[in-house]
Design a protein around this motif. Sequence first.
Motif, PDB file in Angstrom:
ATOM      1  N   UNK A   1       0.809  -1.222   0.000  1.00 41.19           N
ATOM      2  CA  UNK A   1       0.000   0.000   0.000  1.00 41.19           C
ATOM      3  C   UNK A   1       0.842   1.273   0.000  1.00 41.19           C
ATOM      4  N   UNK A   2       2.161   1.141   0.087  1.00 41.11           N
ATOM      5  CA  UNK A   2       3.017   2.329   0.084  1.00 41.11           C
ATOM      6  C   UNK A   2       4.454   1.949  -0.241  1.00 41.11           C
TER       7      UNK A   2
ATOM      8  N   UNK B   1      -3.855   2.649  -4.376  1.00 41.56           N
ATOM      9  CA  UNK B   1      -2.858   2.004  -5.234  1.00 41.56           C
ATOM     10  C   UNK B   1      -3.553   1.285  -6.384  1.00 41.56           C
ATOM     11  N   UNK B   2      -4.607   0.568  -6.073  1.00 41.38           N
ATOM     12  CA  UNK B   2      -5.371  -0.144  -7.106  1.00 41.38           C
ATOM     13  C   UNK B   2      -5.919   0.839  -8.137  1.00 41.38           C
ATOM     14  N   UNK B   3      -6.479   1.939  -7.673  1.00 45.00           N
ATOM     15  CA  UNK B   3      -7.035   2.938  -8.590  1.00 45.00           C
ATOM     16  C   UNK B   3      -5.961   3.487  -9.523  1.00 45.00           C
TER      17      UNK B   3
ATOM     18  N   UNK C   1      -3.741   3.501 -15.114  1.00 48.21           N
ATOM     19  CA  UNK C   1      -2.653   3.317 -16.073  1.00 48.21           C
ATOM     20  C   UNK C   1      -2.888   2.134 -17.005  1.00 48.21           C
ATOM     21  N   UNK C   2      -4.063   1.529 -16.909  1.00 51.13           N
ATOM     22  CA  UNK C   2      -4.399   0.432 -17.796  1.00 51.13           C
ATOM     23  C   UNK C   2      -4.085  -0.949 -17.270  1.00 51.13           C
ATOM     24  N   UNK C   3      -3.674  -1.047 -16.012  1.00 54.18           N
ATOM     25  CA  UNK C   3      -3.321  -2.335 -15.436  1.00 54.18           C
ATOM     26  C   UNK C   3      -4.487  -2.994 -14.717  1.00 54.18           C
ATOM     27  N   UNK C   4      -4.238  -4.213 -14.249  1.00 52.18           N
ATOM     28  CA  UNK C   4      -5.243  -4.981 -13.525  1.00 52.18           C
ATOM     29  C   UNK C   4      -4.803  -5.136 -12.073  1.00 52.18           C
TER      30      UNK C   4
END
Length: 261
Positions: free
Chosen positions: A21-22, A52-54, A59-62
């Motif tokens: 998370x950091x 972090x997920x957002x 950026x186009x990732x999962x």
Amino acid sequence: MTQGVVAQRLEGRTALVTGSTSNIGRAIAQALAAEGAHVVVSGRDQERGEAVVAGIRADGGKADFVRADLDGTPEASQALAAAAADTLGGRIDVLVNNAGIYRSAPTLADTDAESLDRLYAVNVKAPYFLTQAVAPRMVADGGGAIVNLGSWVARLAAPSGGAYASTKAAMESLTRSWAAELGSQGVRVNAVSPGVVRPPDLDPAVSFSENMTVGTPAGAPGHPDAIGAAVVYLASDDAKFVHGTVLDVDGGRTGVAVVAS
């Protein structure tokens, strides 16, 4: 392949990154996702984890967040392994044991039993039991990659922080043992040993352990992205002949003599 299109090294793979998370863990999760992996971001702070997920998704990732408090009990590690596998469609191809704590009880005399137990619970027992839960899944699925996080202080002693350093030495030793145990079953195990890495969110005006990098080839603390890049390498097929290695990403701190001027 279409001309000009670069293949992502982890396309179609899944990854679980603890303590992501950091700082270093976040950089690792971002780097794995940028190479095509579907990443489970894990940690205690849901708000930071979802941020972090957002960012990865933007950026186009999962990525998905799975909250976990890895307290050193088998139950906590097993619960995370099960929840991550469910989130990732049933398999975990890459496990990054990054979560850890640092207790600033600097000296032998100042380290109490509670602090020592907590350090070993989070830094050694939690990843031990998590690997114990995930590795059989990897073997059953045909293989995988495990990357542990060590530290330069595991092999270059400082006059303080010995308890923390010993937990990282344990993880580097386990890296070699697990590589010997799991390599023939298709699971590669390696580690990254970071040097002094400056948190990117830290106020630029605030000093951060610069004294520990004086005289090193890099001459300054590193950025978490350097650790993320190293983990991507070890997790990918680029490192398919790499087993039981501790990769120093420390600006030359442990490999090059530092001569006081």
